[in-house]
Write a protein that holds these residues in place. Structure first.
Motif, mmCIF file in Angstrom:
data_model
loop_
_atom_site.group_PDB
_atom_site.id
_atom_site.type_symbol
_atom_site.label_atom_id
_atom_site.label_comp_id
_atom_site.label_asym_id
_atom_site.label_seq_id
_atom_site.Cartn_x
_atom_site.Cartn_y
_atom_site.Cartn_z
ATOM 1 N N PHE A 109 6.307 12.579 -6.140
ATOM 2 C CA PHE A 109 5.615 11.321 -5.925
ATOM 3 C C PHE A 109 6.134 10.191 -6.819
ATOM 4 C CE2 PHE A 109 2.163 8.344 -6.892
ATOM 5 C CZ PHE A 109 1.906 7.855 -5.620
ATOM 6 N N ALA A 110 6.174 10.406 -8.117
ATOM 7 C CA ALA A 110 6.595 9.332 -9.030
ATOM 8 C C ALA A 110 8.049 8.943 -8.777
ATOM 9 C CB ALA A 110 6.392 9.762 -10.481
ATOM 10 N N GLU A 111 8.920 9.913 -8.700
ATOM 11 C CA GLU A 111 10.344 9.638 -8.480
ATOM 12 C C GLU A 111 10.565 8.895 -7.165
ATOM 13 O OE1 GLU A 111 14.335 12.103 -7.260
ATOM 14 O OE2 GLU A 111 12.855 13.137 -8.490
ATOM 15 N N GLN A 112 9.949 9.366 -6.110
ATOM 16 C CA GLN A 112 10.162 8.745 -4.807
ATOM 17 C C GLN A 112 9.473 7.385 -4.705
ATOM 18 O OE1 GLN A 112 9.022 12.173 -2.502
ATOM 19 N NE2 GLN A 112 11.117 12.936 -2.443
ATOM 20 N N SER A 113 8.348 7.218 -5.379
ATOM 21 C CA SER A 113 7.710 5.901 -5.431
ATOM 22 C C SER A 113 8.630 4.907 -6.128
ATOM 23 C CB SER A 113 6.374 5.971 -6.180
ATOM 24 O OG SER A 113 5.423 6.698 -5.447
ATOM 25 N N GLY A 114 9.242 5.343 -7.224
ATOM 26 C CA GLY A 114 10.170 4.481 -7.945
ATOM 27 C C GLY A 114 11.385 4.097 -7.127
ATOM 28 N N PRO A 145 15.272 17.682 4.438
ATOM 29 C CA PRO A 145 15.167 19.131 4.592
ATOM 30 C C PRO A 145 13.913 19.591 5.355
ATOM 31 C CG PRO A 145 15.816 18.620 2.367
ATOM 32 C CD PRO A 145 15.466 17.313 3.029
ATOM 33 N N GLY A 146 12.749 18.993 5.039
ATOM 34 C CA GLY A 146 11.530 19.489 5.651
ATOM 35 C C GLY A 146 10.576 18.439 6.176
ATOM 36 N N GLY A 147 10.778 17.173 5.876
ATOM 37 C CA GLY A 147 9.935 16.136 6.443
ATOM 38 C C GLY A 147 9.299 15.164 5.474
ATOM 39 N N CYS A 148 9.384 15.405 4.188
ATOM 40 C CA CYS A 148 8.750 14.518 3.211
ATOM 41 C C CYS A 148 9.526 13.207 3.058
ATOM 42 C CB CYS A 148 8.630 15.245 1.874
ATOM 43 S SG CYS A 148 7.798 14.283 0.593
ATOM 44 N N ARG A 149 10.791 13.292 2.683
ATOM 45 C CA ARG A 149 11.589 12.077 2.476
ATOM 46 C C ARG A 149 11.799 11.309 3.774
ATOM 47 N NH1 ARG A 149 16.555 14.489 -0.627
ATOM 48 N NH2 ARG A 149 15.541 16.413 0.008
ATOM 49 N N SER A 150 11.901 12.015 4.890
ATOM 50 C CA SER A 150 12.089 11.300 6.156
ATOM 51 C C SER A 150 10.828 10.532 6.537
ATOM 52 C CB SER A 150 12.512 12.252 7.273
ATOM 53 O OG SER A 150 11.569 13.281 7.452
ATOM 54 N N SER A 151 9.653 11.030 6.173
ATOM 55 C CA SER A 151 8.421 10.287 6.418
ATOM 56 C C SER A 151 8.393 9.026 5.562
ATOM 57 C CB SER A 151 7.196 11.162 6.139
ATOM 58 O OG SER A 151 6.008 10.452 6.429
ATOM 59 N N GLY A 185 -6.910 9.832 -6.203
ATOM 60 C CA GLY A 185 -6.536 8.451 -6.478
ATOM 61 C C GLY A 185 -6.205 8.186 -7.933
ATOM 62 N N ALA A 186 -7.073 8.613 -8.846
ATOM 63 C CA ALA A 186 -6.836 8.371 -10.275
ATOM 64 C C ALA A 186 -5.542 9.055 -10.733
ATOM 65 C CB ALA A 186 -8.023 8.854 -11.095
ATOM 66 N N GLU A 187 -5.300 10.241 -10.233
ATOM 67 C CA GLU A 187 -4.069 10.971 -10.573
ATOM 68 C C GLU A 187 -2.831 10.190 -10.134
ATOM 69 O OE1 GLU A 187 -1.415 14.560 -8.704
ATOM 70 O OE2 GLU A 187 -3.580 14.654 -8.370
ATOM 71 N N LEU A 188 -2.841 9.676 -8.895
ATOM 72 C CA LEU A 188 -1.675 8.957 -8.394
ATOM 73 C C LEU A 188 -1.472 7.639 -9.125
ATOM 74 C CD1 LEU A 188 -1.775 9.660 -4.554
ATOM 75 C CD2 LEU A 188 -0.718 10.974 -6.388
ATOM 76 N N MET A 219 0.846 -1.173 0.000
ATOM 77 C CA MET A 219 0.000 0.000 0.000
ATOM 78 C C MET A 219 0.889 1.234 0.000
ATOM 79 S SD MET A 219 -2.862 -1.108 2.800
ATOM 80 C CE MET A 219 -1.676 -1.880 3.871
ATOM 81 N N VAL A 220 0.560 2.153 -0.838
ATOM 82 C CA VAL A 220 1.273 3.421 -0.868
ATOM 83 C C VAL A 220 0.275 4.519 -0.497
ATOM 84 C CG1 VAL A 220 0.983 3.717 -3.386
ATOM 85 C CG2 VAL A 220 2.776 4.965 -2.194
ATOM 86 N N ASP A 221 0.613 5.266 0.538
ATOM 87 C CA ASP A 221 -0.269 6.297 1.085
ATOM 88 C C ASP A 221 0.267 7.656 0.654
ATOM 89 O OD1 ASP A 221 -1.576 8.165 2.794
ATOM 90 O OD2 ASP A 221 -1.897 6.595 4.288
ATOM 91 N N GLY A 222 -0.498 8.355 -0.164
ATOM 92 C CA GLY A 222 -0.064 9.631 -0.723
ATOM 93 C C GLY A 222 -0.415 10.849 0.094
#
Length: 185
Positions: A27-32, A149-155, A50-53, A1-4
């Motif tokens: 989103f796409a780069e980090q999902s990959g 830097p701000g919390g996205c990648r660390s999450s 959902g459809a966008e992701l 499951m990937v939670d966006g």
């Protein structure tokens, strides 16, 4: 499951074993970077995205998407036994923990160029892109605090480590930016 959903919403409550890859980032780069394209995915999307992701995942070769939850909160309320919370620390709490008898390991998931700007003293540099292959190098017998830097990648990194079985994993609220801006005394 990937939670966006964003890191704060994800930390407040998410389905067990889901990975947080915020939609309002790369989103796409980090999902990959953190997902396996051969695995079937369920997308948990914020605000009817959902459809966008699903489309963004398909563009990078993730074609095995079972679907998306149109109203994740409804599922969360109906199945509280499947819910987990993510642990997060403030800069103030991290400073206290680092001064304690058994300090946590601080892991910097930023890129090399970002780390040149500054780093939390004693932190281990392990870029997010390397984490899937190297997560086994991190200790399981002490807390691990992740930051970017701000919390996205660390999450993303914290959710990945929890998915891999690490129990005491924390995300630094506000990341290195908050650390650098906070007074030291």
């Amino acid at each position: 499951m990937v939670d966006g959903r964003d890191p704060a919403a994800f930390a407040a409550g998410h389905l067990a074993q889901s990975l947080n890859v915020p939609a309002d980032g790369r989103f796409a780069e980090q999902s990959g970077t953190v997902l396996a394209p051969e695995r079937e995915l369920l997308v948990i999307a914020p605000e009817e995205r959902g459809a966008e992701l699903v489309t963004r995942l398909a563009r990078i070769g993730f074609d095995k998407v079972a679907g998306h939850l149109a109203d994740p909160e409804e599922v969360f309320l109906a199945h509280p036994e499947l819910m987990r919370q993510g642990a997060r620390l403030t800069v103030h709490t991290l400073r206290e923990e680092l001064a304690g008898q058994q300090p946590p390991l601080v892991v910097d998931v930023r890129g090399a160029g970002e780390r040149e700007v500054g780093a939390i003293p004693g932190s281990l540099h392990l870029p997010l892109a390397e984490l899937p292959a190297r997560h086994g190098e991190l200790p399981t017998d002490r807390p691990v605090v992740l930051h970017c830097p701000g919390g996205c990648r660390s999450s993303i990194a914290a959710s990945m480590l929890r998915h891999q079985g690490h129990q005491r994993v924390y995300d630094l609220i506000g990341g290195y930016g908050a650390w650098d801006a906070a007074p030291t005394a």
